[in-house]
Design a protein around this motif. Structure first.
Motif, PDB file in Angstrom:
ATOM      1  N   GLY A   1       0.812  -1.214   0.000  1.00 46.56           N
ATOM      2  CA  GLY A   1       0.000   0.000   0.000  1.00 46.56           C
ATOM      3  C   GLY A   1       0.842   1.259   0.000  1.00 46.56           C
ATOM      4  O   GLY A   1       2.011   1.267   0.395  1.00 46.56           O
ATOM      5  N   ALA A   2       0.215   2.341  -0.440  1.00 45.55           N
ATOM      6  CA  ALA A   2       0.932   3.611  -0.591  1.00 45.55           C
ATOM      7  C   ALA A   2       1.340   4.197   0.766  1.00 45.55           C
ATOM      8  O   ALA A   2       2.415   4.790   0.901  1.00 45.55           O
ATOM      9  CB  ALA A   2       0.055   4.600  -1.341  1.00 45.55           C
ATOM     10  N   LYS A   3       0.499   4.007   1.780  1.00 48.34           N
ATOM     11  CA  LYS A   3       0.825   4.596   3.079  1.00 48.34           C
ATOM     12  C   LYS A   3       2.118   3.989   3.626  1.00 48.34           C
ATOM     13  O   LYS A   3       2.982   4.704   4.147  1.00 48.34           O
ATOM     14  CB  LYS A   3      -0.319   4.344   4.056  1.00 48.34           C
ATOM     15  CG  LYS A   3      -0.239   5.165   5.313  1.00 48.34           C
ATOM     16  CD  LYS A   3      -1.325   4.708   6.257  1.00 48.34           C
ATOM     17  CE  LYS A   3      -1.826   5.826   7.133  1.00 48.34           C
ATOM     18  NZ  LYS A   3      -2.876   5.366   8.039  1.00 48.34           N
TER      19      LYS A   3
ATOM     20  N   TYR B   1      -2.958  14.908   2.970  1.00 47.35           N
ATOM     21  CA  TYR B   1      -3.117  13.605   3.628  1.00 47.35           C
ATOM     22  C   TYR B   1      -2.120  13.538   4.795  1.00 47.35           C
ATOM     23  O   TYR B   1      -0.921  13.773   4.597  1.00 47.35           O
ATOM     24  CB  TYR B   1      -2.838  12.539   2.569  1.00 47.35           C
ATOM     25  CG  TYR B   1      -2.868  11.108   3.020  1.00 47.35           C
ATOM     26  CD1 TYR B   1      -3.985  10.565   3.648  1.00 47.35           C
ATOM     27  CD2 TYR B   1      -1.784  10.270   2.773  1.00 47.35           C
ATOM     28  CE1 TYR B   1      -4.001   9.245   4.035  1.00 47.35           C
ATOM     29  CE2 TYR B   1      -1.799   8.940   3.149  1.00 47.35           C
ATOM     30  CZ  TYR B   1      -2.910   8.438   3.784  1.00 47.35           C
ATOM     31  OH  TYR B   1      -2.928   7.127   4.168  1.00 47.35           O
TER      32      TYR B   1
ATOM     33  N   ASN C   1      -6.113  14.504  -1.804  1.00 47.79           N
ATOM     34  CA  ASN C   1      -6.900  14.222  -0.612  1.00 47.79           C
ATOM     35  C   ASN C   1      -6.421  15.234   0.420  1.00 47.79           C
ATOM     36  O   ASN C   1      -5.225  15.241   0.724  1.00 47.79           O
ATOM     37  CB  ASN C   1      -6.609  12.792  -0.132  1.00 47.79           C
ATOM     38  CG  ASN C   1      -7.323  12.451   1.154  1.00 47.79           C
ATOM     39  OD1 ASN C   1      -8.149  13.200   1.610  1.00 47.79           O
ATOM     40  ND2 ASN C   1      -6.973  11.309   1.725  1.00 47.79           N
TER      41      ASN C   1
ATOM     42  N   ASP D   1       1.966  11.445  -5.066  1.00 47.74           N
ATOM     43  CA  ASP D   1       0.993  10.439  -4.635  1.00 47.74           C
ATOM     44  C   ASP D   1      -0.183  10.458  -5.617  1.00 47.74           C
ATOM     45  O   ASP D   1      -0.940  11.430  -5.667  1.00 47.74           O
ATOM     46  CB  ASP D   1       0.539  10.777  -3.203  1.00 47.74           C
ATOM     47  CG  ASP D   1      -0.370   9.716  -2.593  1.00 47.74           C
ATOM     48  OD1 ASP D   1      -1.008   8.967  -3.349  1.00 47.74           O
ATOM     49  OD2 ASP D   1      -0.437   9.660  -1.347  1.00 47.74           O
TER      50      ASP D   1
ATOM     51  N   TYR E   1      -5.366   8.415  -6.391  1.00 47.83           N
ATOM     52  CA  TYR E   1      -6.718   8.618  -6.940  1.00 47.83           C
ATOM     53  C   TYR E   1      -6.707   8.890  -8.437  1.00 47.83           C
ATOM     54  O   TYR E   1      -7.697   9.379  -8.991  1.00 47.83           O
ATOM     55  CB  TYR E   1      -7.415   9.777  -6.197  1.00 47.83           C
ATOM     56  CG  TYR E   1      -7.566   9.489  -4.724  1.00 47.83           C
ATOM     57  CD1 TYR E   1      -8.607   8.704  -4.260  1.00 47.83           C
ATOM     58  CD2 TYR E   1      -6.639   9.966  -3.806  1.00 47.83           C
ATOM     59  CE1 TYR E   1      -8.731   8.407  -2.913  1.00 47.83           C
ATOM     60  CE2 TYR E   1      -6.748   9.671  -2.456  1.00 47.83           C
ATOM     61  CZ  TYR E   1      -7.798   8.894  -2.018  1.00 47.83           C
ATOM     62  OH  TYR E   1      -7.921   8.588  -0.700  1.00 47.83           O
TER      63      TYR E   1
ATOM     64  N   SER F   1      -1.785   3.041  -5.576  1.00 51.67           N
ATOM     65  CA  SER F   1      -2.450   2.022  -4.772  1.00 51.67           C
ATOM     66  C   SER F   1      -3.664   1.433  -5.482  1.00 51.67           C
ATOM     67  O   SER F   1      -4.324   2.112  -6.263  1.00 51.67           O
ATOM     68  CB  SER F   1      -2.907   2.693  -3.483  1.00 51.67           C
ATOM     69  OG  SER F   1      -3.703   1.843  -2.731  1.00 51.67           O
TER      70      SER F   1
ATOM     71  N   SER G   1      -6.056   0.488  -3.526  1.00 52.01           N
ATOM     72  CA  SER G   1      -7.057   0.627  -2.455  1.00 52.01           C
ATOM     73  C   SER G   1      -8.363   1.243  -2.938  1.00 52.01           C
ATOM     74  O   SER G   1      -9.442   0.724  -2.675  1.00 52.01           O
ATOM     75  CB  SER G   1      -6.502   1.483  -1.319  1.00 52.01           C
ATOM     76  OG  SER G   1      -5.640   0.731  -0.520  1.00 52.01           O
ATOM     77  N   LYS G   2      -8.265   2.389  -3.626  1.00 49.76           N
ATOM     78  CA  LYS G   2      -9.473   3.132  -3.960  1.00 49.76           C
ATOM     79  C   LYS G   2      -9.970   2.815  -5.369  1.00 49.76           C
ATOM     80  O   LYS G   2     -10.956   3.382  -5.829  1.00 49.76           O
ATOM     81  CB  LYS G   2      -9.213   4.644  -3.793  1.00 49.76           C
ATOM     82  CG  LYS G   2      -8.620   5.031  -2.448  1.00 49.76           C
ATOM     83  CD  LYS G   2      -9.568   4.743  -1.281  1.00 49.76           C
ATOM     84  CE  LYS G   2      -8.878   4.748   0.067  1.00 49.76           C
ATOM     85  NZ  LYS G   2      -8.723   6.021   0.704  1.00 49.76           N
TER      86      LYS G   2
ATOM     87  N   ARG H   1      -4.847  -4.911   0.684  1.00 46.02           N
ATOM     88  CA  ARG H   1      -3.534  -4.252   0.734  1.00 46.02           C
ATOM     89  C   ARG H   1      -2.666  -4.558  -0.491  1.00 46.02           C
ATOM     90  O   ARG H   1      -2.083  -5.630  -0.623  1.00 46.02           O
ATOM     91  CB  ARG H   1      -2.733  -4.638   2.013  1.00 46.02           C
ATOM     92  CG  ARG H   1      -3.442  -4.496   3.325  1.00 46.02           C
ATOM     93  CD  ARG H   1      -3.938  -3.097   3.588  1.00 46.02           C
ATOM     94  NE  ARG H   1      -2.892  -2.097   3.484  1.00 46.02           N
ATOM     95  CZ  ARG H   1      -3.114  -0.843   3.066  1.00 46.02           C
ATOM     96  NH1 ARG H   1      -4.320  -0.447   2.699  1.00 46.02           N
ATOM     97  NH2 ARG H   1      -2.109   0.002   2.995  1.00 46.02           N
TER      98      ARG H   1
END
Ligand SMILES: Cc1ncc(COP(=O)(O)O)c(C=O)c1O
Length: 461
Positions: free
Chosen positions: A162-164, A187, A244, A272, A275, A302, A304-305, A313
């Motif tokens: 994941g990106a985080k 973010y 974000n 990042d 999105y 990612s 994720s979205k 993940r």
């Protein structure tokens, strides 16, 4: 109107907040305001009794951890949501706050993960540790899908959980002695990881900023793109587009300015693009669409979205070979070293899911999910527009950024929660330039989004 929450310590221990979960806390000075300036809320602190009775080790606390403010934004929101539920146990609380996905993962993707999972029970299909950088077919397919014609090579792409997580791994590469800039608002993981690594000074309460971070104001006045002529040089620039929380995405001209700015200053951009698939106009989906970006930028992204992989993940980071430190050493080699040291590769099951996401059927299914959330976004934007608010974002992102001029974000958050039982996110939690805004997330079941909008209309008609 400010809300006052009357919490008991039992209530606090039932909080789902990870931040507060390990110790016993009690309520001290229930009128203390935190972090909103005018909202009366309870502050959770370890009591002195705890420290008297508990065994203490001889290990001193990491002073950088001590610099972090209150709690990470989302645990703080979760805490307030739980407090609200105690006050209104029968309320149907709708969350348009944290930004977690809600719609099921398309079957074409889960089937591939199930197949890989079952194969692990066979001798032929079993696999243990994989390459830390990710499986070659997935790296290659990410390259073909998102970076075709951009001259990004398979081995520039590092698959991750994941990106985080990659944001913090990148901070480990940079170390403590760098300076950094962030969009304000942004973010929270960029700023918090920077604090933890020791790149910043103390938090300055008067300006609500950490020392040694450049906060690049992004507001309606500058079209949510910073005036770079006023931004001092930093080593690292975190830049998120679509952003974000503001939901705005940068144009080709703006990103060209950013790349030139980084080149002139010898800075590294961490871009990042979590999105990017939400972009519906001609704005760039990747920083590498900008000429020269490979010498100044890293991109993290990612699933994720896109595919509802917030729990599964899977993400990736692109570190081009052309990106060098001042001594000529490739950044990618150090990133690889960090990845090999603190990560053992993304789960093989998630990677099977990633491959399925990028198959023709998977891509179509992901576009379907994204399209669904974009319809939610339109419903939320139409609602606030019809109520006469100035509304931003939404077009290229699943976030709507609503302006409440002259009001504290935490006051508005509390008002909406108290009167409509809808959880939003206070803009000031993303940085001082977010004050006066709230973020409404479009991640929600349709009936919940429609119901939340009905309640917004009743409250603000
Ligand atoms: C801008 C941005 N980057 C990264 C992330 C985290 O992504 P991941 O789930 O891949 O860790 C989020 C999640 O909300 C985000 O908003």
């Amino acid at each position: 109107m400010a809300a006052t929450y009357n919490l008991s310590s039992a209530a606090l221990s039932s909080s789902s907040s990870a931040f507060f979960s390990h110790s016993t806390f009690s309520v001290k000075n229930p009128t203390v305001s935190l972090p909103g300036k005018r909202v009366g809320v309870c502050m959770c602190v370890a009591t002195s009794q705890d420290s008297k009775t508990a065994h203490k080790t001889a290990v001193s606390r990491n002073e950088n951890m001590a610099k972090l403010q209150a709690g990470y934004l989302f645990p703080e929101i979760a805490r307030r949501r739980n407090a609200h539920l105690l006050k209104f146990p029968d309320a149907k609380v709708i969350s348009l706050g944290i930004g977690d996905t809600t719609e099921p993962i398309p079957d074409v993707i889960t089937s591939a993960m199930a197949q890989r999972s079952h194969a692990l029970s066979t001798l032929e299909g079993y696999s243990g540790y994989g390459a830390e950088q990710g499986e070659k077919p997935l790296r290659s397919l990410i390259g073909k899908t998102f970076y075709s014609d951009l001259d990004i090579e398979e081995d520039d792409i590092f698959v991750s959980d994941g990106a985080k997580c990659d944001i913090t791994r990148l901070q480990l590469v940079f170390g403590s002695n760098v300076s950094m800039a962030v969009q304000d608002p942004s973010y929270p993981a960029y700023v918090d990881s920077s604090v933890i690594l020791g790149q910043t000074g103390q938090y300055q309460k008067d300006v609500e900023k950490y020392g040694n971070i450049e906060y690049m104001r992004c507001t309606p006045e500058n079209g949510f793109f910073p005036d770079l002529s006023k931004v001092p040089r930093t080593d690292i620039i975190f830049f998120c587009s679509p952003n974000n929380p503001t939901g705005s995405s940068a144009s080709r001209e703006q990103l060209t300015q950013l790349v030139q700015f980084a080149k002139k200053n010898g800075s590294i951009i961490v871009y990042d693009s979590a999105y990017a698939m939400y972009i519906s106009d001609d704005n760039p989906r990747s920083i590498f669409e900008i000429p020269g970006a490979k010498e100044v930028a890293i991109e993290t992204s990612s699933f994720s979205k896109y595919a509802g992989f917030t729990g599964v993940r899977l993400g990736w980071t692109v570190v081009p070979k052309e990106l060098l430190f001042s001594d000529g050493f490739p950044v990618a080699k150090d990133f690889n070293r960090i990845v090999c040291t603190c990560f053992n590769g993304a789960s093989n099951i998630s990677q099977a899911g990633g491959l399925a996401c990028l198959s023709p059927e998977g891509l179509e299914a992901m576009h379907g999910v994204i399209g669904f959330y974009k319809e939610n976004t339109s419903i939320i934007m139409d609602t606030f527009n019809s109520l006469g608010f100035n509304v931003y974002g939404g077009k290229n992102a699943p976030y709507v950024w609503v302006h409440f001029p002259g009001r504290s974000s935490w006051d508005v958050f509390a008002e909406i929660l108290e009167k409509t039982h809808v959880v939003t996110t206070p803009g000031s939690g993303f940085g001082p330039a977010g004050e006066g805004f709230i973020r409404v997330s479009a991640f929600g079941h349709r009936e919940n989004v429609l119901e939340a909008c009905r309640r917004f209309k009743q409250l603000y008609k």
